[in-house]
Design a protein around this motif. Structure first.
Motif, mmCIF file in Angstrom:
data_model
loop_
_atom_site.group_PDB
_atom_site.id
_atom_site.type_symbol
_atom_site.label_atom_id
_atom_site.label_comp_id
_atom_site.label_asym_id
_atom_site.label_seq_id
_atom_site.Cartn_x
_atom_site.Cartn_y
_atom_site.Cartn_z
ATOM 1 N N TRP A 116 48.895 38.844 28.831
ATOM 2 C CA TRP A 116 48.532 40.160 29.344
ATOM 3 C C TRP A 116 47.947 41.070 28.273
ATOM 4 O O TRP A 116 47.036 41.861 28.544
ATOM 5 N N ILE A 152 49.286 33.731 41.648
ATOM 6 C CA ILE A 152 49.620 35.025 42.240
ATOM 7 C C ILE A 152 49.666 36.165 41.239
ATOM 8 O O ILE A 152 49.735 37.311 41.633
ATOM 9 N N ALA A 153 49.619 35.899 39.949
ATOM 10 C CA ALA A 153 49.767 37.000 38.999
ATOM 11 C C ALA A 153 48.505 37.254 38.188
ATOM 12 O O ALA A 153 48.515 38.026 37.258
ATOM 13 N N ARG A 154 47.425 36.601 38.528
ATOM 14 C CA ARG A 154 46.169 36.778 37.787
ATOM 15 C C ARG A 154 46.368 36.594 36.293
ATOM 16 O O ARG A 154 45.863 37.350 35.480
ATOM 17 N N SER A 163 53.845 40.125 39.221
ATOM 18 C CA SER A 163 53.173 40.090 40.502
ATOM 19 C C SER A 163 53.997 40.738 41.596
ATOM 20 O O SER A 163 55.222 40.584 41.653
ATOM 21 N N VAL A 215 52.986 40.129 44.703
ATOM 22 C CA VAL A 215 52.568 39.336 45.862
ATOM 23 C C VAL A 215 53.746 38.946 46.767
ATOM 24 O O VAL A 215 53.641 39.054 47.983
#
Ligand code: UDP
Ligand code: MG
Length: 311
Positions: A187, A148-150, A226, A228
């Motif tokens: 990141w 969900i957080a790429r 995220s 999401v």
């Protein structure tokens, strides 16, 4: 020792009195064989045992040992951040105090850095800490957060890693409070390499990550990378609205074409309870994000240092 050290070692410490002597001996043995000047920054994260006294003792014996002591327990990630803020080396290595991260791996980390890597992360190949539960929950967590957080975090990533000064400067400028360092490392980018290693069992004492701390670590990780979970409520809302519409058609049909209306006490109860439950869950999720916005806007310092020595 004068001048800037080339290598900074950062160790977060929360009640590790039984590990520090052994840690120092093994670290010093490895570091002295390296052809680099170094500093060892020991961050005492509000220990209540004799850890700080032990750090001071080591510091008296060896000028390379520097101490930062927090006014209270701020948590593992914050302790690492304080270390990064104070590190002056061209390259930084972070490792745990409990000797689960073997210092003997340092030469290999440094070798990778010398041949161009800017981040060298370590990945556990086998966990000898005997926690099946921890293993399973960790695997679920990394599966979820990568979905969900790429992000693309390896499931057995450890906080034993080498960071080039460039990366340290980047991280220093990220002042968010709920810091999930592994996610931030994924990141920021840069050239990253991975080294597999065998984690040893804890040398002394027991884990400082209680179940509660693990859960809050996981929530921090997900909510800071995220949105999401917030969107889930919209999806679920749509799905529920769709099924309610079908049910309304059915109810009207029953009312008009049959003689068995009113019998539906169970279905009403189920629907009311279900919707109530879903609403509470999403209020909770919204609350999580809101509390994070609240925490960030207060702009309190990340940590409070009671004393520093050796710098
Ligand atoms: N630690 C810390 N503050 C905390 C919890 C842990 O500085 O609130 C330190 C701890 O002393 C150790 C490292 O973080 O050096 C990792 O903790 P631990 O070994 O207990 O975690 P585990 O290996 O069981 O996941
Ligand atoms: Mg440990």
């Amino acid at each position: 020792m004068f001048g800037k050290p080339e290598l900074s070692i950062i160790v977060p410490i929360f009640n590790e009195e039984g590990n520090l002597q052994e840690l120092y001996s093994r670290l010093a043995a490895v570091l002295k064989r390296q052809n680099l000047s170094y500093e060892i920054i020991m961050v005492d994260d509000g220990s209540t045992d004799r850890s700080l006294a032990k750090i001071h003792e080591l510091s008296r014996q060896d000028g390379a040992v520097k101490a930062i002591s927090f006014s209270r327990n701020f948590g593992h990630m914050i302790a690492l951040s304080a270390g990064l803020d104070h590190a002056t080396g061209e390259v930084v290595i972070t490792l745990d105090a409990d000797l689960q991260h073997p210092p003997e791996l340092i030469p290999e980390l440094v070798k990778r850095w010398k041949s161009g890597a800017e981040i060298v992360s370590t990945v556990r190949t086998e966990t000898k800490r005997g926690g099946r539960f921890k293993d399973l929950t960790a695997r679920c967590f990394y599966w979820l957060i990568n979905k969900i957080a790429r992000l693309d975090l390896p499931a057995n990533a450890a906080d034993y890693r080498l960071l080039d000064k460039k990366v340290v400067v980047t991280l220093k400028n990220i002042r968010e409070r709920s810091r999930f360092l592994r996610g931030l490392i994924g990141w920021v980018g840069y050239k990253q390499e991975f080294i597999p290693y065998q984690a040893d069992p804890r040398f002394s004492g027991r884990t400082k990550y209680s179940l509660g701390k693990m859960v809050s670590f996981a929530i921090d990780g997900i909510t800071s990378f995220s949105a999401v979970p917030l969107r889930l409520s919209a999806y679920l809302g749509l799905a529920i609205a769709f099924f309610s519409f079908l049910y309304i058609l059915y109810a009207i049909y029953v009312r008009i074409f049959t003689s068995q209306a009113i019998a539906g006490w169970t279905s009403v109860l189920v629907v009311v309870l279900f919707i109530g439950g879903v609403q509470l869950i999403f209020l909770g999720i919204i609350g999580e994000y809101l509390s994070r916005v609240f925490e960030e806007t207060k702009e309190r310092p990340l940590y409070i240092i009671r004393e520093k020595s050796g710098f």
